[in-house]
Design an enzyme around this catalytic site. Structure first.
Site, PDB file in Angstrom:
ATOM      1  N   GLY A  47       0.822  -1.199   0.000  1.00  0.00           N
ATOM      2  CA  GLY A  47       0.000   0.000   0.000  1.00  0.00           C
ATOM      3  C   GLY A  47       0.852   1.243   0.000  1.00  0.00           C
ATOM      4  N   GLU A  48       0.188   2.381  -0.218  1.00  0.00           N
ATOM      5  CA  GLU A  48       0.893   3.663  -0.248  1.00  0.00           C
ATOM      6  C   GLU A  48      -0.014   4.745   0.275  1.00  0.00           C
ATOM      7  OE1 GLU A  48       3.658   6.312  -3.311  1.00  0.00           O
ATOM      8  OE2 GLU A  48       2.735   4.446  -3.968  1.00  0.00           O
ATOM      9  N   LYS A  68       6.996  -0.291   6.795  1.00  0.00           N
ATOM     10  CA  LYS A  68       6.557   1.053   6.407  1.00  0.00           C
ATOM     11  C   LYS A  68       7.792   1.917   6.167  1.00  0.00           C
ATOM     12  CE  LYS A  68       3.176   3.276   8.621  1.00  0.00           C
ATOM     13  NZ  LYS A  68       2.476   4.149   9.603  1.00  0.00           N
ATOM     14  N   ASP A 166      -7.166   8.340  14.338  1.00  0.00           N
ATOM     15  CA  ASP A 166      -7.382   7.968  12.937  1.00  0.00           C
ATOM     16  C   ASP A 166      -7.990   6.570  12.834  1.00  0.00           C
ATOM     17  OD1 ASP A 166      -7.423   8.561  10.255  1.00  0.00           O
ATOM     18  OD2 ASP A 166      -5.334   8.030   9.883  1.00  0.00           O
TER      19      ASP A 166
END
Length: 373
Positions: A47-48, A68, A166
């Site tokens: 993912g990005e 990451k 978040d």
């Protein structure tokens, strides 16, 4: 610039932690992580996001990891990197993503986690696995309770207490058994003893932000409760937090769900992909809990410990009282107007550090690059 060890970010080990065996993590070399990820090969990318990219890797002992890698070094990136490493190094819970270690060489900043074979909840609700129907009701219920367990630990058992800031579907990862692990602590904040909230710059994701946080920057445990309420509705219904109605208007998931809950139309709320195969009382309970969590007034929201108790159905009297909550017995059927949508320039659509307007599209696209290792 030399990187400061984990516990040099303004916090020291708590007194009750001193002398106790700390969770196992270590410092990785950049060479080791290059080798594990095939030099951060594109085919290994999971993912990005705004922070950088996440890669699948395999260590020399055969264990799988997720790495990451910060995109660009900056003081801001360094701070978020440090916050996440410190929090992950300080806490350990079955429903929080585990830290394997980190690497800080030159301007490279990398965090190493356990690899989650089933990616994120986002990928199953709206992404590459959404058509496979891998989330039956039992799994969804376990994910709801597991996520609540992790957040409750942060709010009530970690020292000092931690707010995540978040909570969203892409930050709930799923292991090989579909067990939920709450992840991504780059925006997290420590709450000092006795403080009710901290005032800070608004960070997070559109659709999940509590009103008092989006408009005033007041971050508290209650803001995470609001976000969790949105997540619960998303998990039960399969809908996104924000639904585009036309070129200029979007509707929040709560504006869609509340009238149906008041009219007790739970079959209309359920994700069609589960084909009506759900425990009715559990489903009703999840919807009611979600909506009381996502109330606009923070003082009316439950704590995560109360949420957990309700989700598990442990306090029968409190569960029974849910249906009679004032929220679900106010407007009568037919009294809702057609204006339950919100314009895109309303406070719910503020600009943020993470580009919330593009976020779901980008995360789904990035997860489509995943190689099923």
């Amino acid at each position: 610039m030399a990187f400061c060890p984990v516990f040099c970010f303004g916090k020291r080990l708590d007194r009750n932690q001193r002398g106790k065996k700390q969770p196992t993590w270590r410092i990785f070399s950049l060479k080791e992580l290059h080798s594990a990820t095939n030099n951060f090969n594109y085919d290994n990318k999971l993912g990005e996001g705004a922070f950088g990219s996440v890669y699948w890797g395999q260590l020399w002992d055969g264990s799988q990891i997720a790495v990451k890698r910060l995109k660009v070094w900056s003081n801001k990136a360094e701070m978020e990197f440090g916050v996440e490493v410190e929090i992950l190094a300080r806490v350990r819970h079955d429903n929080l993503l585990s830290l394997r270690g980190y690497c800080a060489e030159g301007q490279e900043r990398l965090i190493v986690y356990d690899y989650m074979a089933n990616l994120s909840l986002l990928s199953h609700l709206h992404g590459q696995h959404s058509s496979e129907c891998l989330l039956d009701w039992n799994r969804r219920m376990n994910i709801a309770i597991g996520s609540a367990e992790g957040i409750a630990y942060l709010h009530h058992h970690a020292t000092p207490h931690i707010i995540h800031r978040d909570i969203k579907a892409s930050n709930v990862l799923l292991d090989s058994d579909f067990k939920a692990r709450v992840a991504d602590f780059g925006f997290a904040k420590f709450i000092p003893d006795g403080a009710t909230h901290v005032t800070t710059r608004v960070k997070g994701t559109l659709g999940y932000l509590a009103p008092e946080y989006a408009m005033l920057g007041k971050a508290s445990e209650s803001c995470d409760v609001y976000s969790f309420g949105i997540l619960l509705l998303e998990l039960a219904s399969g809908k996104k937090p924000l639904e585009k109605l036309n070129a200029t208007t979007k509707r929040t998931i709560t504006d869609w769900a509340l009238p149906l809950a008041c009219e007790r139309k739970f079959s209309d709320l359920a994700d069609p992909r589960i084909n009506g195969k759900y425990a009715e009382e559990e489903f009703k309970r999840v919807v009611f809990v979600a909506l009381i969590c996502a109330q606009s007034q923070p003082e009316k929201r439950p704590t995560m410990l109360e949420v957990l108790e309700l989700l598990k159905g442990e306090a029968k009297d409190k569960v029974a009282a849910l249906e009679n909550h004032e929220l679900f017995n106010g407007p009568k059927p037919g009294e809702y107007n057609d204006g339950l949508s919100v314009a895109e320039d309303s406070p719910d659509f503020i600009s943020e550090d993470k580009d919330g307007n593009k976020e779901v599209k980008e995360e789904i696209a990035s997860e489509n690059t995943h190689r099923n290792a």
